[in-house]
Design a protein around this motif. Structure first.
Motif, PDB file in Angstrom:
ATOM      1  N   THR A 108     -27.393  20.266  -3.162  1.00 23.00           N
ATOM      2  CA  THR A 108     -27.954  21.532  -3.635  1.00 23.00           C
ATOM      3  C   THR A 108     -28.892  21.288  -4.811  1.00 23.00           C
ATOM      4  O   THR A 108     -29.006  20.174  -5.305  1.00 23.00           O
ATOM      5  CB  THR A 108     -26.846  22.510  -4.085  1.00 23.00           C
ATOM      6  OG1 THR A 108     -26.199  21.978  -5.246  1.00 23.00           O
ATOM      7  CG2 THR A 108     -25.820  22.731  -2.989  1.00 23.00           C
ATOM      8  N   LYS A 109     -29.527  22.364  -5.245  1.00 22.19           N
ATOM      9  CA  LYS A 109     -30.531  22.251  -6.298  1.00 22.19           C
ATOM     10  C   LYS A 109     -29.889  22.042  -7.679  1.00 22.19           C
ATOM     11  O   LYS A 109     -28.678  21.998  -7.810  1.00 22.19           O
ATOM     12  CB  LYS A 109     -31.424  23.483  -6.265  1.00 22.19           C
ATOM     13  CG  LYS A 109     -32.250  23.543  -4.956  1.00 22.19           C
ATOM     14  CD  LYS A 109     -33.225  24.693  -4.927  1.00 22.19           C
ATOM     15  CE  LYS A 109     -34.051  24.652  -3.641  1.00 22.19           C
ATOM     16  NZ  LYS A 109     -34.993  25.798  -3.566  1.00 22.19           N
ATOM     17  N   MET A 110     -30.747  21.889  -8.666  1.00 22.97           N
ATOM     18  CA  MET A 110     -30.285  21.570 -10.020  1.00 22.97           C
ATOM     19  C   MET A 110     -29.390  22.673 -10.588  1.00 22.97           C
ATOM     20  O   MET A 110     -28.339  22.408 -11.151  1.00 22.97           O
ATOM     21  CB  MET A 110     -31.526  21.384 -10.915  1.00 22.97           C
ATOM     22  CG  MET A 110     -31.258  20.936 -12.323  1.00 22.97           C
ATOM     23  SD  MET A 110     -30.556  19.304 -12.442  1.00 22.97           S
ATOM     24  CE  MET A 110     -28.967  19.687 -13.062  1.00 22.97           C
ATOM     25  N   PHE A 111     -29.836  23.916 -10.463  1.00 18.05           N
ATOM     26  CA  PHE A 111     -29.104  25.018 -11.101  1.00 18.05           C
ATOM     27  C   PHE A 111     -28.687  26.094 -10.105  1.00 18.05           C
ATOM     28  O   PHE A 111     -28.147  27.114 -10.499  1.00 18.05           O
ATOM     29  CB  PHE A 111     -29.981  25.659 -12.189  1.00 18.05           C
ATOM     30  CG  PHE A 111     -30.409  24.701 -13.261  1.00 18.05           C
ATOM     31  CD1 PHE A 111     -29.484  24.208 -14.173  1.00 18.05           C
ATOM     32  CD2 PHE A 111     -31.729  24.278 -13.361  1.00 18.05           C
ATOM     33  CE1 PHE A 111     -29.868  23.316 -15.163  1.00 18.05           C
ATOM     34  CE2 PHE A 111     -32.127  23.390 -14.352  1.00 18.05           C
ATOM     35  CZ  PHE A 111     -31.191  22.905 -15.250  1.00 18.05           C
ATOM     36  N   SER A 112     -28.988  25.901  -8.851  1.00 15.16           N
ATOM     37  CA  SER A 112     -28.759  26.939  -7.845  1.00 15.16           C
ATOM     38  C   SER A 112     -28.073  26.331  -6.633  1.00 15.16           C
ATOM     39  O   SER A 112     -28.337  25.176  -6.284  1.00 15.16           O
ATOM     40  CB  SER A 112     -30.126  27.538  -7.457  1.00 15.16           C
ATOM     41  OG  SER A 112     -30.163  27.916  -6.112  1.00 15.16           O
ATOM     42  N   PRO A 113     -27.206  27.097  -5.964  1.00 14.25           N
ATOM     43  CA  PRO A 113     -26.509  26.544  -4.789  1.00 14.25           C
ATOM     44  C   PRO A 113     -27.349  26.526  -3.517  1.00 14.25           C
ATOM     45  O   PRO A 113     -26.806  26.357  -2.436  1.00 14.25           O
ATOM     46  CB  PRO A 113     -25.289  27.466  -4.648  1.00 14.25           C
ATOM     47  CG  PRO A 113     -25.695  28.751  -5.272  1.00 14.25           C
ATOM     48  CD  PRO A 113     -26.713  28.439  -6.329  1.00 14.25           C
ATOM     49  N   VAL A 156     -30.874  32.630  -7.471  1.00 14.34           N
ATOM     50  CA  VAL A 156     -30.983  31.861  -8.712  1.00 14.34           C
ATOM     51  C   VAL A 156     -32.277  31.039  -8.756  1.00 14.34           C
ATOM     52  O   VAL A 156     -33.011  31.087  -9.737  1.00 14.34           O
ATOM     53  CB  VAL A 156     -29.757  30.944  -8.919  1.00 14.34           C
ATOM     54  CG1 VAL A 156     -29.969  30.011 -10.110  1.00 14.34           C
ATOM     55  CG2 VAL A 156     -28.498  31.778  -9.132  1.00 14.34           C
ATOM     56  N   LEU A 170     -28.581  33.543 -13.254  1.00 12.61           N
ATOM     57  CA  LEU A 170     -28.351  32.553 -14.305  1.00 12.61           C
ATOM     58  C   LEU A 170     -28.182  31.165 -13.693  1.00 12.61           C
ATOM     59  O   LEU A 170     -27.630  31.023 -12.609  1.00 12.61           O
ATOM     60  CB  LEU A 170     -27.077  32.904 -15.084  1.00 12.61           C
ATOM     61  CG  LEU A 170     -27.101  34.214 -15.884  1.00 12.61           C
ATOM     62  CD1 LEU A 170     -25.704  34.552 -16.379  1.00 12.61           C
ATOM     63  CD2 LEU A 170     -28.070  34.120 -17.043  1.00 12.61           C
ATOM     64  N   PRO A 171     -28.626  30.135 -14.402  1.00 11.79           N
ATOM     65  CA  PRO A 171     -28.493  28.770 -13.917  1.00 11.79           C
ATOM     66  C   PRO A 171     -27.109  28.187 -14.218  1.00 11.79           C
ATOM     67  O   PRO A 171     -26.542  28.465 -15.274  1.00 11.79           O
ATOM     68  CB  PRO A 171     -29.554  28.026 -14.732  1.00 11.79           C
ATOM     69  CG  PRO A 171     -29.617  28.777 -16.033  1.00 11.79           C
ATOM     70  CD  PRO A 171     -29.312  30.215 -15.713  1.00 11.79           C
ATOM     71  N   VAL A 172     -26.590  27.405 -13.295  1.00 12.10           N
ATOM     72  CA  VAL A 172     -25.363  26.640 -13.566  1.00 12.10           C
ATOM     73  C   VAL A 172     -25.625  25.201 -13.098  1.00 12.10           C
ATOM     74  O   VAL A 172     -26.100  24.976 -11.982  1.00 12.10           O
ATOM     75  CB  VAL A 172     -24.132  27.227 -12.838  1.00 12.10           C
ATOM     76  CG1 VAL A 172     -22.877  26.451 -13.216  1.00 12.10           C
ATOM     77  CG2 VAL A 172     -23.952  28.701 -13.158  1.00 12.10           C
ATOM     78  N   VAL A 173     -25.310  24.243 -13.961  1.00 13.75           N
ATOM     79  CA  VAL A 173     -25.671  22.843 -13.720  1.00 13.75           C
ATOM     80  C   VAL A 173     -24.862  22.231 -12.569  1.00 13.75           C
ATOM     81  O   VAL A 173     -23.638  22.372 -12.506  1.00 13.75           O
ATOM     82  CB  VAL A 173     -25.434  22.009 -15.004  1.00 13.75           C
ATOM     83  CG1 VAL A 173     -25.695  20.534 -14.746  1.00 13.75           C
ATOM     84  CG2 VAL A 173     -26.305  22.522 -16.142  1.00 13.75           C
ATOM     85  N   ASN A 174     -25.562  21.560 -11.678  1.00 12.07           N
ATOM     86  CA  ASN A 174     -24.967  20.824 -10.570  1.00 12.07           C
ATOM     87  C   ASN A 174     -24.404  19.502 -11.119  1.00 12.07           C
ATOM     88  O   ASN A 174     -25.140  18.643 -11.588  1.00 12.07           O
ATOM     89  CB  ASN A 174     -26.074  20.553  -9.543  1.00 12.07           C
ATOM     90  CG  ASN A 174     -25.606  19.792  -8.325  1.00 12.07           C
ATOM     91  OD1 ASN A 174     -24.515  19.226  -8.323  1.00 12.07           O
ATOM     92  ND2 ASN A 174     -26.433  19.785  -7.292  1.00 12.07           N
ATOM     93  N   LYS A 175     -23.084  19.369 -11.055  1.00 11.22           N
ATOM     94  CA  LYS A 175     -22.440  18.195 -11.655  1.00 11.22           C
ATOM     95  C   LYS A 175     -22.895  16.891 -11.003  1.00 11.22           C
ATOM     96  O   LYS A 175     -23.067  15.870 -11.670  1.00 11.22           O
ATOM     97  CB  LYS A 175     -20.916  18.330 -11.544  1.00 11.22           C
ATOM     98  CG  LYS A 175     -20.178  17.254 -12.314  1.00 11.22           C
ATOM     99  CD  LYS A 175     -18.688  17.487 -12.359  1.00 11.22           C
ATOM    100  CE  LYS A 175     -18.038  16.489 -13.318  1.00 11.22           C
ATOM    101  NZ  LYS A 175     -16.582  16.650 -13.359  1.00 11.22           N
ATOM    102  N   LEU A 235     -27.761  28.070 -20.894  1.00 12.18           N
ATOM    103  CA  LEU A 235     -27.026  26.845 -20.562  1.00 12.18           C
ATOM    104  C   LEU A 235     -26.386  26.283 -21.821  1.00 12.18           C
ATOM    105  O   LEU A 235     -26.821  26.571 -22.930  1.00 12.18           O
ATOM    106  CB  LEU A 235     -27.988  25.811 -19.960  1.00 12.18           C
ATOM    107  CG  LEU A 235     -28.509  26.171 -18.572  1.00 12.18           C
ATOM    108  CD1 LEU A 235     -29.738  25.349 -18.229  1.00 12.18           C
ATOM    109  CD2 LEU A 235     -27.430  25.953 -17.521  1.00 12.18           C
TER     110      LEU A 235
END
Lengths: 105, 479, 489
Positions: free
Chosen positions: C38-43, C59, C67-72, C298
């Motif tokens: 998936t993308k950096m901040f989006s699923p 996103v 809002l962005p959420v970081v892809n671990k 973030l």
């Protein structure tokens, strides 16, 4: 206004330049009106000079959160029903815009 | 109908003695009759609301479990995304925009079986303290229609004050829930930053924005807060903790024995600039009432508060200038023609945003620009850390802090045309947002012109229970 | 991102394409798309190509309220790459880079600015030269615009269509120090970096698909000078060949300007492959003020020592180590580089470890395994094949055929040999054939038996050739030699 300390006046040219950065068209009368208003707001910043803040890091999150992650899992949504349906102009499932003259990047 | 509290209504609907549909119909009728003048709503979602109410009644009839807000009509500020219902932020920029998704709080309302009755008017993109900055006309204060309801969540405050609905949601960046609550004589609460998800809240200043409840009384307020609070994985700034329900802690007979209350000197000493004497007097009486209820009360100084307003008016516009960049006419919202992309973007933004929004975008752009960053934005974020440290030190000696909410009672339309004088309305509420603390405004008697005065109770992070217990005591003392 | 740094200590290097007394100074910025789902901040799915706007989500479209959420996984891959480049992995802060552009859904790009994830690394080229790595920071990619129907006339200036499938794809921007001294060295750097990215599984490193993009900062200076002169950033370089051409062109352009008493202007320039020239892009005007600030949506990433060590311990051998391993097995440096770049080094090591003859394995890897999917070959099967070859059951030619089929079919060498009819000749049948050949060539045989080593060697080739001819290549050459030796002595 280059320094908060010396209270230099904000010029109309400054306001014009900022409006360009912010992608807003201001006519002469608006520049005239906004200049003293922006200046008085920026004057508020001089209050900060009364405090010795050097030893303080800028706040990132008031609760000090860090290391917030999501798992690498795909979530599918229907973009045609969603975002494309409310777009101002669409062609071939893409967002249609005027040509990007002089903005090569 | 709205003489009943939300707690009562939910109970009656759950028991089947009142139908959710009849409650919704009554609310819609109130709006239909009175909102032509008040203008609290941008969109009344009658059809969807009735469908939600019917679903609740069916659940009740089938003996299924229903949520804590069973059938209670709730109004939602028009900056929270609602799937298939327009979300405008009271801006021409987003007029007619229909989000393809629900904000987390809206999902939570549904999960609690609330009825989302409509979207309320506000200052454009939540920038303002009077709801005069709406592209769709101002909202009037139901207590005196020549006066403002406060802002920016003026529509949500008015919807409760006008008895349309017992509950509504607002957003608070620098006082936008607490100040209108104070001006409309109701209870308004800004939760701990990170305790309610911001996912689906159209951002004004991301590091300060927080969604919170309006209600006529403290218990109803806690009821709605309990329904919307909790961790959300879609918001990186959301605190990963199980929410502890507040309402069960507000049973009758709250004792304040041993509680240490600090009255903030910088916000309550007679003669503090811009504060009406009646407002300061009521704050003094409120602290006396807490003393009488068994609390230990002292004055306390928070020196950094003096610079909080300055810091706020660097940070909030800076973040806003970036958050509002996406409104460029490409993907959604207003588009005005232009010969090339850049011209189209400029024309769209120029036509779509009102003056106050433009002003703040400009201030923020300037504060972030090369050469000025350290003097403005950087310093403001440092002040914030200083303020947080000051509060942390004070909370070693105090459980909660007390201050007025607004320097003044509801003012007349057009009374504060100069932007800075309008910003001074937020003098007492802004420090709370900068420090991420929870705070509630509780109506405490009246001031000038017989208009309501609100006092603010500020608690340490995640200590909403303490805060609400003090609010409850003030509510009882104010009767 | 452009960060000015002092160059590391390196002797002046006379450029081989510039006039005497001039040195090239090159720094490279490589954007690598990270190999995530998936993308950096989006699923939304991170996938190359696809129908326009299908790999999107509220996103990464920047819809209001999202809002962005970081892809671990993206962070983990970035740390892997950082560690492989000997970087320090540190607490990092996300920053917004603000500028208006239709390809960018939020009109700002989330990147890392003054506090990047990886800093102070290095990369050693196959030549041994070490190139400093200033930083390797994470950011999100932009979408793509396609210009439609431009007739060139003002009133019919056409329009653009924007596809956000690529918007938000996770990138690692790897910024070298200005330590590179020639276009060829730049090419080696990119090749080596690509091998590292692929080896650690961080990115597929495909320049042609744009999953690895290279910008070059080029300047020149007189030999012996330690000052950096004005540099130009060259973009739109889509292949290694273009990279070399663009750098040489740009350096020569600078020399020409200095010769004329002029100075280059610091700017971004675009490589025009057809014209073989760089062209001035946007000039760095007043409008370029990115207003970086920490992204308030973030929170910082502060990787724990445990996490970093866990990732470090899971790193595979790096190309440099793999090449050394191959050298130790007896490969020459060219073959070692070739085999490593093909991703076959681990296979070779494993196959040899299973007892196969190293020389044979290396020969196959160098000459017979330039085949798609070769790296996935089963080492046990490969070892079996080589053993059959050394044991005389298969000739070299047969082994090559079988090996190719092993890659495509996954069958065992025994199965395939049988399928091809490469049943090993039993040794009595082979001996009979050898005897026949000897009988048919008595003169040559006599010379072979009596001749000096030189003649003997020549005739050995002759006899082996004859036997091969007679057996249609099925005989094992080694075995034939053994028989010839026995019979002559």
């Amino acid at each position: 206004m280059t320094e908060t300390e010396n209270n230099k006046k904000l010029s109309k040219e400054d306001v014009q330049k900022v409006s360009e950065l912010a992608m807003l068209n201001l006519d002469e009368s608006q520049v005239e009106a906004f200049t003293p208003q922006l200046e008085s707001i920026l004057d508020l910043a001089s209050e900060l000079d009364a405090f010795d803040l050097d030893k303080f890091e800028p706040t990132a999150h008031p609760f000090g959160l860090q290391n917030v992650f999501r798992d690498d899992e795909i979530e599918r949504v229907d973009v045609k029903q969603g975002a494309l349906a409310t777009a101002p102009d669409v062609e071939a499932n893409q967002f249609k815009v005027p040509p990007a003259l002089g903005e090569e990047r | 109908m709205s003489q009943k509290t939300a707690v009562q209504l939910a109970q009656e609907i759950r028991s089947g003695s009142v139908s959710a549909v009849s409650v919704t119909e009554a609310a819609l009728a109130q709006i239909e009759t009175k909102d032509g003048e008040i203008n609290a709503f941008n969109t009344v979602a009658g059809e969807q609301a009735l469908a939600q109410a019917e679903a609740v009644d069916k659940k009740v009839a089938a003996g299924e479990e229903v949520g804590p807000l069973a059938g209670v009509p709730v109004a939602v500020k028009d900056n929270m995304c609602t799937k298939n219902i327009a979300t405008t932020c009271s801006s021409k920029m987003l007029e007619g925009w229909v989000p393809p998704y629900d904000a987390t709080v809206v999902e939570k309302l549904s999960a609690a079986d609330a009825v989302m009755i409509g979207k309320t008017n506000m200052d454009e993109f939540a920038m303002g303290s009077s709801t005069e900055n709406s592209a769709f006309g101002p909202t009037k204060n139901p207590l005196d229609t020549s006066r403002v309801p406060g802002g920016s969540s003026g529509g949500s405050a008015a919807a409760v004050a006008a008895d349309y609905v017992p509950l509504s949601l607002g957003s608070d960046t620098g006082g936008s829930i607490r100040q209108p609550a104070s001006l409309c004589g109701i209870v308004g609460m800004k939760p701990t930053y990170g305790s309610v998800s911001r996912y689906g809240l159209v951002a004004f200043a991301s590091s300060l924005d927080q969604i919170g409840p309006f209600s006529k009384n403290v218990s109803d307020n806690a009821l709605l807060y309990d329904a919307i609070a909790g961790h959300d994985q879609r918001d990186s700034t959301s605190i990963a903790q199980q929410h502890t329900r507040v309402l069960p802690h507000l049973a009758e007979g709250v004792s304040l024995e041993g509680l240490r209350v600090g009255v903030i000197k910088e916000l309550s000493t007679p003669g503090v600039e811009g504060f009406e004497p009646e407002v300061l007097a009521r704050t003094g009486e409120a602290s006396d009432a807490l003393l009488a209820a068994g609390a230990k009360v002292d004055q306390v100084s928070v020196p950094a508060i003096k610079a909080a307003l300055s810091a706020y008016y660097m940070i909030a516009p800076a973040e806003a200038s970036s958050n509002l960049a996406r409104f460029d006419g490409v993907r959604y919202g207003l588009r005005e023609d232009g010969g090339n992309t850049a011209a189209m973007m400029r024309a769209s933004r120029t036509a779509g945003f009102g003056d106050e929004v433009k002003r703040r975008i400009m201030v923020g752009t300037y504060a972030l620009s090369a050469g000025y960053f350290d003097a403005f934005y950087g310093k403001a974020q440092q002040l914030r850390s200083y303020l947080i440290a000051e509060f942390a030190a004070i909370y070693k000696d105090f459980d909660v802090l007390l201050s007025p909410t607004s320097p003044c009672v509801a003012f007349e339309f057009g009374a504060k045309e100069d932007p800075v004088s309008m910003y001074l309305n937020d003098w007492a509420t802004i420090p709370v947002n900068l420090a991420g603390l929870p705070a509630v405004s509780v109506p405490f008697k009246t001031g000038a012109h017989g208009l309501p005065v609100g006092v603010q109770v500020i608690a340490p992070m995640l200590e909403e229970v303490k805060m609400y217990r003090v609010a409850k005591a003030l509510e009882e003392a104010s009767k | 991102m452009t960060i000015v740094v002092a160059t590391t200590d390196r002797e002046s290097v006379q450029s081989d394409v510039l006039p005497d007394g001039w040195e090239m100074v090159i720094g490279l910025e490589v954007h690598a798309e990270l190999a995530t789902q998936t993308k950096m901040f989006s699923p939304a799915q991170n996938e190359f190509g696809g129908e326009p706007n299908t790999n999107t989500h509220p996103v990464c479209l920047g819809l209001p309220g999202t809002l962005p959420v970081v892809n671990k996984k993206a962070v983990e891959l970035s740390i892997r790459i950082g560690l492989a480049l000997d970087c320090d992995v540190q607490r990092c802060v996300w920053a917004r880079k603000n500028y208006f552009y239709p390809d960018m859904p939020k009109d700002y790009q989330i990147s890392q600015y003054d506090k990047p994830l990886n800093v102070d690394g290095s990369l050693q080229l196959p030549s041994g030269q070490v190139i400093g790595i200033e930083r390797a920071h994470m950011e999100e990619d932009t979408g793509k615009s396609t210009h439609i129907g431009d007739s060139g006339r003002i009133h019919d200036a056409g329009y653009s269509l924007v596809d956000y499938n690529r918007a938000g794809v996770p990138l690692l921007e790897i910024v070298s120090r200005p330590d590179i001294r020639s276009a060829n060295e730049a090419k080696e750097y990119v090749e080596e970096l690509r091998s590292i990215l692929v080896a650690v599984g961080g990115s597929d490193g495909k320049m042609e698909e744009g999953s690895m993009r290279v910008d070059a900062n080029v300047s020149v200076r007189p030999l012996g000078s330690d000052k950096l002169r004005t540099r130009c950033e060259i973009k739109n370089v889509n292949s290694l060949r273009s990279l070399v051409r663009a750098i040489d062109y740009e350096a020569k352009r600078h020399i020409a300007l200095y010769d004329n008493g002029e100075e280059p202007t610091q700017e971004t320039r675009h490589w025009d492959e057809a014209a073989g020239k760089t062209r001035s892009g946007r000039s760095k005007s007043d409008a370029e003020d990115y207003r970086y600030f920490a992204d308030p949506d973030l929170v910082p990433i502060d990787p724990s020592d445990e996490w970093i060590e866990e990732i470090r311990s899971s790193l595979p051998k790096l190309p440099r180590q793999l090449r050394q391993g191959l050298l130790n097995l007896g490969a020459n440096s060219e073959a070692a580089a070739l085999i490593t770049n093909r991703g076959l080094a681990p296979l070779v090591e494993e196959t040899v470890a299973k007892g196969a003859d190293a020389k044979q394995v290396l020969t196959h890897a160098e000459n017979n395994l330039a085949i798609e999917g070769a790296a996935e070959l089963d080492a046990t099967a490969f070892a079996d094949l080589v053993k059959m070859q050394t044991g005389g059951e298969l000739s070299a030619t047969q082994a090559k055929t079988v090996l190719a089929d092993m890659v495509t079919t996954g069958k065992t060498p025994a199965e395939l040999a049988k399928q091809h009819g490469f049943e090993a000749m039993d040794s009595s049948a082979l001996e009979a054939t050898v005897d026949e050949i000897i009988a048919a060539n008595p003169d040559e045989w006599q010379k072979f038996c009596e001749g000096d080593p030189k003649v003997r060697g020549k005739l050995q080739g002759f006899f082996t050739g004859q036997v091969m001819k007679a057996t249609r290549g099925q005989a094992n050459g080694k075995l034939v030699n053994q028989l010839l030796q026995q019979k002559s002595g």
